[in-house]
Scaffold this active site. Structure first.
Site, PDB file in Angstrom:
ATOM      1  N   LYS A 193     -55.657 -18.924   4.678  1.00 26.48           N
ATOM      2  CA  LYS A 193     -54.380 -19.211   4.022  1.00 26.48           C
ATOM      3  C   LYS A 193     -53.303 -18.372   4.678  1.00 26.48           C
ATOM      4  O   LYS A 193     -53.597 -17.345   5.287  1.00 26.48           O
ATOM      5  CB  LYS A 193     -54.465 -18.851   2.535  1.00 26.48           C
ATOM      6  N   ASP A 222     -48.489 -26.055   2.100  1.00 26.55           N
ATOM      7  CA  ASP A 222     -48.780 -25.636   0.725  1.00 26.55           C
ATOM      8  C   ASP A 222     -47.425 -25.624   0.016  1.00 26.55           C
ATOM      9  O   ASP A 222     -46.497 -26.342   0.440  1.00 26.55           O
ATOM     10  CB  ASP A 222     -49.478 -24.263   0.721  1.00 26.55           C
ATOM     11  N   GLY A 269     -45.574 -29.392 -13.285  1.00 32.75           N
ATOM     12  CA  GLY A 269     -45.321 -29.229 -11.845  1.00 32.75           C
ATOM     13  C   GLY A 269     -45.195 -30.573 -11.163  1.00 32.75           C
ATOM     14  O   GLY A 269     -46.175 -31.135 -10.676  1.00 32.75           O
ATOM     15  N   GLY A 321     -44.222 -31.686  -8.301  1.00 33.52           N
ATOM     16  CA  GLY A 321     -43.972 -31.541  -6.860  1.00 33.52           C
ATOM     17  C   GLY A 321     -44.784 -32.594  -6.123  1.00 33.52           C
ATOM     18  O   GLY A 321     -45.027 -33.688  -6.645  1.00 33.52           O
ATOM     19  N   ASN A 322     -45.220 -32.245  -4.927  1.00 32.07           N
ATOM     20  CA  ASN A 322     -45.985 -33.203  -4.127  1.00 32.07           C
ATOM     21  C   ASN A 322     -47.254 -33.645  -4.864  1.00 32.07           C
ATOM     22  O   ASN A 322     -47.449 -34.835  -5.151  1.00 32.07           O
ATOM     23  CB  ASN A 322     -46.318 -32.546  -2.773  1.00 32.07           C
ATOM     24  N   ALA A 323     -48.091 -32.675  -5.211  1.00 29.60           N
ATOM     25  CA  ALA A 323     -49.367 -33.016  -5.857  1.00 29.60           C
ATOM     26  C   ALA A 323     -49.132 -33.667  -7.228  1.00 29.60           C
ATOM     27  O   ALA A 323     -49.689 -34.726  -7.536  1.00 29.60           O
ATOM     28  CB  ALA A 323     -50.223 -31.760  -5.981  1.00 29.60           C
ATOM     29  N   GLY A 324     -48.304 -33.041  -8.049  1.00 31.32           N
ATOM     30  CA  GLY A 324     -48.098 -33.504  -9.418  1.00 31.32           C
ATOM     31  C   GLY A 324     -47.431 -34.871  -9.503  1.00 31.32           C
ATOM     32  O   GLY A 324     -47.812 -35.712 -10.341  1.00 31.32           O
TER      33      GLY A 324
HETATM   34  P1  NAD Z   1     -44.624 -28.449  -4.320  1.00 34.26           P
HETATM   35  O1  NAD Z   1     -43.772 -27.340  -3.834  1.00 34.26           O
HETATM   36  O2  NAD Z   1     -44.405 -29.812  -3.800  1.00 34.26           O
HETATM   37  O3  NAD Z   1     -44.562 -28.523  -5.917  1.00 34.26           O
HETATM   38  C1  NAD Z   1     -44.608 -27.450  -6.779  1.00 34.26           C
HETATM   39  C2  NAD Z   1     -43.883 -27.895  -8.034  1.00 34.26           C
HETATM   40  O4  NAD Z   1     -44.085 -26.938  -9.068  1.00 34.26           O
HETATM   41  C3  NAD Z   1     -42.380 -28.020  -7.855  1.00 34.26           C
HETATM   42  O5  NAD Z   1     -41.943 -29.233  -8.430  1.00 34.26           O
HETATM   43  C4  NAD Z   1     -41.820 -26.842  -8.637  1.00 34.26           C
HETATM   44  O6  NAD Z   1     -40.534 -27.120  -9.159  1.00 34.26           O
HETATM   45  C5  NAD Z   1     -42.852 -26.732  -9.731  1.00 34.26           C
HETATM   46  N1  NAD Z   1     -42.881 -25.453 -10.412  1.00 34.26           N
HETATM   47  C6  NAD Z   1     -42.755 -24.210  -9.911  1.00 34.26           C
HETATM   48  N2  NAD Z   1     -42.833 -23.313 -10.902  1.00 34.26           N
HETATM   49  C7  NAD Z   1     -43.036 -24.011 -12.051  1.00 34.26           C
HETATM   50  C8  NAD Z   1     -43.209 -23.654 -13.417  1.00 34.26           C
HETATM   51  N3  NAD Z   1     -43.199 -22.389 -13.807  1.00 34.26           N
HETATM   52  N4  NAD Z   1     -43.402 -24.638 -14.327  1.00 34.26           N
HETATM   53  C9  NAD Z   1     -43.426 -25.930 -13.943  1.00 34.26           C
HETATM   54  N5  NAD Z   1     -43.264 -26.324 -12.681  1.00 34.26           N
HETATM   55  C10 NAD Z   1     -43.075 -25.375 -11.744  1.00 34.26           C
HETATM   56  O7  NAD Z   1     -46.111 -27.952  -4.078  1.00 34.26           O
HETATM   57  P2  NAD Z   1     -47.445 -28.813  -4.074  1.00 34.26           P
HETATM   58  O8  NAD Z   1     -47.824 -29.015  -2.672  1.00 34.26           O
HETATM   59  O9  NAD Z   1     -47.346 -29.942  -4.999  1.00 34.26           O
HETATM   60  O10 NAD Z   1     -48.444 -27.697  -4.664  1.00 34.26           O
HETATM   61  C11 NAD Z   1     -48.592 -27.484  -6.057  1.00 34.26           C
HETATM   62  C12 NAD Z   1     -49.903 -26.756  -6.286  1.00 34.26           C
HETATM   63  O11 NAD Z   1     -50.961 -27.547  -5.761  1.00 34.26           O
HETATM   64  C13 NAD Z   1     -50.024 -25.394  -5.589  1.00 34.26           C
HETATM   65  O12 NAD Z   1     -50.791 -24.536  -6.382  1.00 34.26           O
HETATM   66  C14 NAD Z   1     -50.771 -25.722  -4.326  1.00 34.26           C
HETATM   67  O13 NAD Z   1     -51.467 -24.594  -3.813  1.00 34.26           O
HETATM   68  C15 NAD Z   1     -51.706 -26.786  -4.842  1.00 34.26           C
HETATM   69  N6  NAD Z   1     -52.241 -27.641  -3.784  1.00 34.26           N
HETATM   70  C16 NAD Z   1     -51.442 -28.472  -3.067  1.00 34.26           C
HETATM   71  C17 NAD Z   1     -51.999 -29.249  -2.067  1.00 34.26           C
HETATM   72  C18 NAD Z   1     -51.175 -30.235  -1.271  1.00 34.26           C
HETATM   73  O14 NAD Z   1     -51.758 -30.927  -0.429  1.00 34.26           O
HETATM   74  N7  NAD Z   1     -49.902 -30.365  -1.513  1.00 34.26           N
HETATM   75  C19 NAD Z   1     -53.368 -29.175  -1.794  1.00 34.26           C
HETATM   76  C20 NAD Z   1     -54.159 -28.335  -2.553  1.00 34.26           C
HETATM   77  C21 NAD Z   1     -53.581 -27.564  -3.548  1.00 34.26           C
END
Ligand code: NAD
Length: 407
Positions: free
Chosen positions: A101, A141, A210, A212-215
């Site tokens: 990481k 990430d 959350g 973001g991308n994943a959510g």
């Molecule tokens: P991202 O930056 O696209 O999204 C993160 C989201 O979380 C954003 O919308 C942000 O506004 C929100 N956020 C931050 N603090 C918050 C809070 N206190 N309450 C509610 N929402 C909040 O990131 P992502 O890529 O979607 O990653 C999210 C999680 O998933 C991380 O823990 C990351 O390690 C994990 N993850 C992502 C991937 C991937 O491929 N994108 C793969 C494995 C794990």
């Protein structure tokens, strides 16, 4: 300290799996942990120095693999924890990688595009010494994306004097990215939910913490499949709509207003409240340590899906398990991302690219197999799903460590 959580999880799992002493000992420490400074000439002419990290945790099963996070809270302890989890995750999903990481302590939203490019290329100018297509392969990430991967891959290729798409994954399609990678984390989590609902009675209401991308992709996949997403949140706050969100409209609001709680007619709720809502499935897709011993007892979701890494701390884990919550742990639920990253790397290595439905079919096969392997251990040993996933992964790491007979 997040790293402490990893060791607590490990200790718990070790009671259910026999490991050789070499595996126990090597899993206590990262193989390499590299912290460095990245000087960046800012747009106003001043020089600013940022702190960067790269950790390779355990490489028993292959080159290390894991994302790069840009966040003001990034520190070596967190990067080490995330690298440890990647080692376990790659073994759970059974891809030939160890775990790594990286990160930069920065709020990327405060930088211009030119500054962000200089920072990202600067990270690679230092980290190239420990990354490499057969050594350590980064990916996106939190707050990093395909554009950042493209700059980093280009910088590495310049340093090495050869086009090196296999050094990093999550790249744009034009530079060797894989079809399906952008939503693979969510798709893997969705496949886990689909397997889980075959085994237990669970309703259709969903809360996504959350967006973001994943959510956001998870919300889309579940909505398309007839689930009702009743609440979502981002860093600015949460939004509740009992009749369920229209996904396209929600995405439009998020893109335009940059916050989900601007959705017309929704009730604004806090980032704490969203976690405690009445629902069937609670998706945690933001950051780590949001469910702790303080709020675990108030969680009402029946199934908890950890798309984020480490959102539930070990104390909360015990409370949720006692309250009969079915938790799909991060190391399984979000492993679709690294799985398709692996597919991207394979495609880069062979210089031949697969169709999107081929990628998704391969992902489905992996997720179904490893979800069920974890579920079987969970049932056989009467242990929670996280501990079961650890048992599965540790067995695989142990086998590779033994076969190497190193040191
Ligand atoms: P991202 O930056 O696209 O999204 C993160 C989201 O979380 C954003 O919308 C942000 O506004 C929100 N956020 C931050 N603090 C918050 C809070 N206190 N309450 C509610 N929402 C909040 O990131 P992502 O890529 O979607 O990653 C999210 C999680 O998933 C991380 O823990 C990351 O390690 C994990 N993850 C992502 C991937 C991937 O491929 N994108 C793969 C494995 C794990």
């Amino acid at each position: 300290m997040v790293f402490e959580n990893t060791q607590k999880q490990l200790e718990k799992a070790k009671k259910h799996v026999e490991l050789v002493q070499e595996t126990e000992e090597t899993l206590k420490y990262p193989t390499e942990a590299f912290t460095f400074s990245i000087p960046v000439r800012m747009d106003d002419g001043s020089l600013k120095v940022f702190e960067g990290h790269r950790v390779r945790y355990n490489d028993a099963r292959g080159p290390t693999k894991g994302g790069i996070r840009y966040h003001p809270g990034v520190n070596l302890d967190e990067v080490k924890a995330l690298a440890f989890w990647m080692s376990i995750k790659c073994a759970v999903i059974n891809i030939p990688y160890g775990g790594g990481k990286g990160g930069i302590t920065v709020d990327p939203h405060k930088l211009s595009k030119a500054e962000l490019e200089k920072l990202s290329r600067g990270w690679m100018r230092k980290a190239y010494r420990i990354v490499g297509p057969d050594r350590d392969i980064p990916a996106p990430d939190v707050y990093t994306n395909g554009q950042i991967m493209a700059w980093m891959m280009d910088e590495y290729s310049i340093i090495k004097g050869e086009y090196s798409p296999g050094v990093i994954t999550g790249k744009p399609l034009s530079l060797g990215g894989s079809l399906g990678r952008s939503y693979a984390t969510a798709l893997g989590g969705y496949y886990c939910v689909k397997e889980a609902v075959k085994k237990m009675e669970v309703g259709k209401t969903v809360v996504v913490q959350g967006f973001g991308n994943a959510g956001s992709h998870m919300a889309r996949l579940l909505s398309e499949d007839g689930f009702k997403v009743i609440a979502v949140s981002d860093s600015k706050g949460g939004a509740l709509l009992e009749e369920g969100f229209d996904y396209d409209k929600l995405m439009e609001v998020k893109t335009k207003e940059r916050r989900v709680d601007s959705y017309p007619g929704c009730k604004k709720i806090s980032n704490e409240e969203i976690l405690e809502l009445e629902c069937d499935i609670l998706v945690l897709a933001a950051l780590e340590n949001v469910v702790t011993e303080k709020n675990a007892g108030n969680i009402k979701g029946k199934m908890i899906v950890e798309l984020a890494n480490g959102p539930v701390n070990p104390e909360a884990d015990d409370i949720l398990h006692k309250n009969s919550k079915f938790l799909i742990p991060d190391i399984l639920a979000n492993s679709g991302g690294v799985c398709v990253s692996y597919f991207e790397w394979v495609q880069n290595k062979q210089g031949y690219y697969w169709k999107e439905d081929e990628v998704n079919a391969k992902l489905l096969e992996k997720m179904v197999k490893e979800f069920n392997a974890t579920f079987d251990i969970h049932k056989e040993k009467s242990i929670d799903m996280r501990t079961a996933a650890y048992v599965l992964a540790l067995g695989r790491i142990d086998e590779a460590t033994k076969d190497k007979a190193i040191y």
